[in-house]
Write a protein that holds these residues in place. Structure first.
Motif, PDB file in Angstrom:
ATOM      1  N   ASN A  86      21.440  51.579  34.950  1.00  0.00           N
ATOM      2  CA  ASN A  86      21.997  50.949  33.746  1.00  0.00           C
ATOM      3  C   ASN A  86      21.048  49.923  33.125  1.00  0.00           C
ATOM      4  O   ASN A  86      21.453  48.812  32.779  1.00  0.00           O
ATOM      5  N   ASN A  87      19.777  50.297  33.037  1.00  0.00           N
ATOM      6  CA  ASN A  87      18.790  49.401  32.421  1.00  0.00           C
ATOM      7  C   ASN A  87      18.775  48.025  33.083  1.00  0.00           C
ATOM      8  O   ASN A  87      18.608  47.002  32.418  1.00  0.00           O
ATOM      9  N   TRP A  89      21.109  46.214  34.323  1.00  0.00           N
ATOM     10  CA  TRP A  89      22.196  45.262  34.070  1.00  0.00           C
ATOM     11  C   TRP A  89      22.631  44.571  35.350  1.00  0.00           C
ATOM     12  O   TRP A  89      22.756  43.344  35.402  1.00  0.00           O
ATOM     13  N   PHE A  90      22.924  45.385  36.358  1.00  0.00           N
ATOM     14  CA  PHE A  90      23.480  44.797  37.574  1.00  0.00           C
ATOM     15  C   PHE A  90      22.401  44.069  38.373  1.00  0.00           C
ATOM     16  O   PHE A  90      22.679  43.113  39.084  1.00  0.00           O
ATOM     17  N   ARG A 113      15.411  51.229  37.886  1.00  0.00           N
ATOM     18  CA  ARG A 113      15.421  52.591  38.435  1.00  0.00           C
ATOM     19  C   ARG A 113      14.945  53.613  37.401  1.00  0.00           C
ATOM     20  O   ARG A 113      14.258  54.582  37.724  1.00  0.00           O
ATOM     21  N   LYS A 114      15.295  53.389  36.141  1.00  0.00           N
ATOM     22  CA  LYS A 114      14.940  54.371  35.109  1.00  0.00           C
ATOM     23  C   LYS A 114      13.428  54.539  34.992  1.00  0.00           C
ATOM     24  O   LYS A 114      12.912  55.658  35.059  1.00  0.00           O
ATOM     25  N   GLU A 117      11.972  56.243  38.015  1.00  0.00           N
ATOM     26  CA  GLU A 117      12.209  57.697  38.035  1.00  0.00           C
ATOM     27  C   GLU A 117      11.377  58.414  36.971  1.00  0.00           C
ATOM     28  O   GLU A 117      10.818  59.476  37.224  1.00  0.00           O
ATOM     29  N   LEU A 118      11.315  57.831  35.772  1.00  0.00           N
ATOM     30  CA  LEU A 118      10.561  58.491  34.694  1.00  0.00           C
ATOM     31  C   LEU A 118       9.071  58.557  35.032  1.00  0.00           C
ATOM     32  O   LEU A 118       8.374  59.472  34.618  1.00  0.00           O
ATOM     33  N   HIS A 178      30.665  54.791  26.231  1.00  0.00           N
ATOM     34  CA  HIS A 178      30.626  55.825  27.266  1.00  0.00           C
ATOM     35  C   HIS A 178      31.767  55.665  28.265  1.00  0.00           C
ATOM     36  O   HIS A 178      31.855  56.398  29.225  1.00  0.00           O
ATOM     37  N   TRP A 198      22.555  43.701  23.903  1.00  0.00           N
ATOM     38  CA  TRP A 198      21.554  43.580  24.971  1.00  0.00           C
ATOM     39  C   TRP A 198      20.419  44.566  24.785  1.00  0.00           C
ATOM     40  O   TRP A 198      19.269  44.284  25.131  1.00  0.00           O
ATOM     41  N   SER A 199      20.776  45.756  24.211  1.00  0.00           N
ATOM     42  CA  SER A 199      19.791  46.839  24.118  1.00  0.00           C
ATOM     43  C   SER A 199      18.627  46.495  23.211  1.00  0.00           C
ATOM     44  O   SER A 199      17.554  47.093  23.319  1.00  0.00           O
ATOM     45  N   LYS A 200      18.827  45.509  22.315  1.00  0.00           N
ATOM     46  CA  LYS A 200      17.729  45.096  21.429  1.00  0.00           C
ATOM     47  C   LYS A 200      16.551  44.564  22.242  1.00  0.00           C
ATOM     48  O   LYS A 200      15.414  44.571  21.766  1.00  0.00           O
ATOM     49  N   ASN A 203      13.076  48.262  25.791  1.00  0.00           N
ATOM     50  CA  ASN A 203      12.465  49.503  25.314  1.00  0.00           C
ATOM     51  C   ASN A 203      13.267  50.682  25.871  1.00  0.00           C
ATOM     52  O   ASN A 203      14.096  50.513  26.773  1.00  0.00           O
ATOM     53  N   GLU A 204      12.994  51.883  25.370  1.00  0.00           N
ATOM     54  CA  GLU A 204      13.832  53.001  25.810  1.00  0.00           C
ATOM     55  C   GLU A 204      13.612  53.360  27.276  1.00  0.00           C
ATOM     56  O   GLU A 204      14.482  53.963  27.898  1.00  0.00           O
ATOM     57  N   ARG A 238      25.965  42.678  31.247  1.00  0.00           N
ATOM     58  CA  ARG A 238      25.022  42.864  30.146  1.00  0.00           C
ATOM     59  C   ARG A 238      24.498  41.508  29.667  1.00  0.00           C
ATOM     60  O   ARG A 238      23.345  41.383  29.272  1.00  0.00           O
TER      61      ARG A 238
ATOM     62  N   TYR B  40      17.817  60.715  31.485  1.00  0.00           N
ATOM     63  CA  TYR B  40      18.492  59.593  30.822  1.00  0.00           C
ATOM     64  C   TYR B  40      18.794  60.007  29.390  1.00  0.00           C
ATOM     65  O   TYR B  40      17.884  60.242  28.602  1.00  0.00           O
ATOM     66  N   ARG B  42      20.442  59.259  25.803  1.00  0.00           N
ATOM     67  CA  ARG B  42      20.756  58.088  24.980  1.00  0.00           C
ATOM     68  C   ARG B  42      21.403  58.529  23.668  1.00  0.00           C
ATOM     69  O   ARG B  42      20.919  59.441  23.007  1.00  0.00           O
ATOM     70  N   PHE B  50      20.545  51.937  19.398  1.00  0.00           N
ATOM     71  CA  PHE B  50      21.095  52.364  20.685  1.00  0.00           C
ATOM     72  C   PHE B  50      22.603  52.138  20.730  1.00  0.00           C
ATOM     73  O   PHE B  50      23.090  51.086  20.337  1.00  0.00           O
ATOM     74  N   ALA B  52      24.721  54.094  23.538  1.00  0.00           N
ATOM     75  CA  ALA B  52      25.144  54.278  24.932  1.00  0.00           C
ATOM     76  C   ALA B  52      24.114  55.135  25.659  1.00  0.00           C
ATOM     77  O   ALA B  52      23.279  55.801  25.028  1.00  0.00           O
ATOM     78  N   PHE B  65      31.653  59.633  23.936  1.00  0.00           N
ATOM     79  CA  PHE B  65      32.789  59.521  23.025  1.00  0.00           C
ATOM     80  C   PHE B  65      32.271  58.818  21.783  1.00  0.00           C
ATOM     81  O   PHE B  65      31.888  57.647  21.845  1.00  0.00           O
ATOM     82  N   LEU B  76      15.458  61.505  28.084  1.00  0.00           N
ATOM     83  CA  LEU B  76      14.192  61.122  28.716  1.00  0.00           C
ATOM     84  C   LEU B  76      14.199  61.669  30.149  1.00  0.00           C
ATOM     85  O   LEU B  76      15.169  61.482  30.883  1.00  0.00           O
ATOM     86  N   ARG B  78      11.317  62.830  33.594  1.00  0.00           N
ATOM     87  CA  ARG B  78       9.914  62.737  34.016  1.00  0.00           C
ATOM     88  C   ARG B  78       9.096  63.938  33.552  1.00  0.00           C
ATOM     89  O   ARG B  78       7.882  63.864  33.430  1.00  0.00           O
TER      90      ARG B  78
END
Lengths: 280, 101
Positions: A86-87, A89-90, A113-114, A117-118, A178, A198-200, A203-204, A238, B40, B42, B50, B52, B65, B76, B78
């Motif tokens: 979750n980017n 957050w936690f 984690r994102k 993994e990427l 979501h 928060w997403s501002k 980065n992706e 967040r 991922y 988006r 962005f 969700a 939703f 996204l 790998r």
């Protein structure tokens, strides 16, 4: 405040997986992610069952935090590197929480984690046992935690930063898009709050934007750098992400996270609530 | 208290969701024609903002939703990235496929 003091890159992390005194900690709400594969050597902290009191709505107390970290094999002198899904957050929430209880050396893995993994970096299902420690926590540092009364007092006085999505801010939604919409409290936002999702700040790939970009984003949104700031969202995770940006990356002096956030504020009797974009 | 993390992504809708009322964007992430999990995904609004993010299931499934309008769904992974644009006009299930390369 230097970025290097509070953030580590995925590259640095991969090079320091077995460095003595460095402990990687995965923090998630859904811990099945850890079971499916985690950074080699990382220990797991469950946001819901281990950081929250299981009866009252509050955190585990100081003794509870000492017991938790001792059992996880984390020592006071360890450098704790937090990451999660979750980017982050936690993980950002845990960062704030570790700071609340006075852990000195704690950092976030940029991108969490994102990004890991990427990048195709290694994950394992092996769980290393760490020897228990005798961890000592401090009393909560309440200079970084806001409670409801000071949030009400902050209306039109301090910066209030609502980091939820625009539809949650305006009152169209009670929860992110979501998630099923739940809980019977009033929608809307705290009057005088600015809305900077928060997403501002990310980065992706989940890494934080540069300090120059971040300064511009919050400046454009009307954040007054000369004032104290309280960040909030729905349940406080967040907004930990934004608290981290404002205090740890941009070095603002007085920034608090309101962990009660909208699930508390939106259920209070008699407090002012505003609907709409706040710009009318 | 329920957190803000995304629920498990499945091809079938949860029992409490009424596709006759909700604008549901559902689909599969593909790489080389095969479904890929762990992407991922988006959801971006018409201005590219962005909204969700979820992680695709083992079978490559994802779900959002949304509301009537124009949305970009960007994945996204790998093995690469990909995106598609969808413009639902009303409630119902809107099925998408996104290839990453």
């Amino acid at each position: 405040m230097s970025r290097d003091n509070v953030l580590v890159s995925a590259e640095w992390a991969e090079q320091n997986l077995t460095t003595p005194g460095v402990v990687f900690v995965e923090v998630d709400e859904d811990t099945s992610a850890y079971e499916g594969g985690h950074i080699p050597g990382a220990v797991r902290v469950d946001w819901k069952t281990e950081l929250q009191d299981q009866v009252r709505r509050d955190f585990v107390d100081r003794a509870g935090f000492e017991k938790l970290l001792s059992a996880k094999g984390i020592a006071n002198s360890d450098r704790v590197v937090l990451y999660g899904g979750n980017n982050n957050w936690f993980a950002a929430y845990a960062y704030w929480y570790f700071k609340l209880y006075g852990h000195q050396d704690v950092q976030l893995l940029d991108g969490g984690r994102k990004k890991w993994e990427l990048d195709g970096r290694p994950l394992t299902k092996d769980v290393d046992e760490r020897e228990a420690t005798a961890y000592t926590a401090q009393e909560q540092d309440l200079s970084i935690r806001a409670f409801r009364d000071e949030v009400v007092d902050a209306i039109n006085t301090k910066n209030l930063v609502d980091v939820r999505s625009p539809d949650e801010f305006s009152g169209k939604l009670l929860a992110p898009a979501h998630l099923p919409q739940e809980q019977a409290q009033r929608p809307g936002h705290i009057p005088s709050a600015i809305n900077v999702p928060w997403s501002k700040a990310a980065n992706e790939d989940g890494t934080f934007r540069s300090n120059e970009e971040l300064t511009q984003i919050y400046g454009d949104a009307g954040l007054d750098g000369s004032k104290s700031t309280i960040a909030y969202c729905r349940i406080g995770e967040r907004s930990s992400h934004t608290w981290f940006v404002l205090r740890e990356l941009l070095g603002h002096g007085d920034v608090k996270n309101y962990d009660g956030s909208w699930t508390e504020y939106g259920s209070l009797v008699g407090v002012p609530v505003e609907l709409g974009t706040g710009k009318d | 208290m329920t957190g803000c993390g995304a629920p498990a992504q499945t091809a079938t809708l949860p029992a409490n969701v009424d596709a006759g009322r909700e604008v549901v964007l559902t689909g599969t992430v593909l790489s080389g024609g095969e479904p890929v999990g762990g992407a991922y995904v988006r959801l971006l609004d018409s201005s590219g903002e962005f909204t969700a993010e979820v992680v695709s299931s083992e079978g490559g499934d994802f779900r959002f939703f949304a509301a009537p309008g124009t949305w970009t769904v960007r994945a996204l992974h790998r093995s690469g990235n990909g995106e598609t644009v969808v413009s639902p006009e009303g409630p119902g299930l809107h099925s998408l496929q996104i290839s990453v390369a």
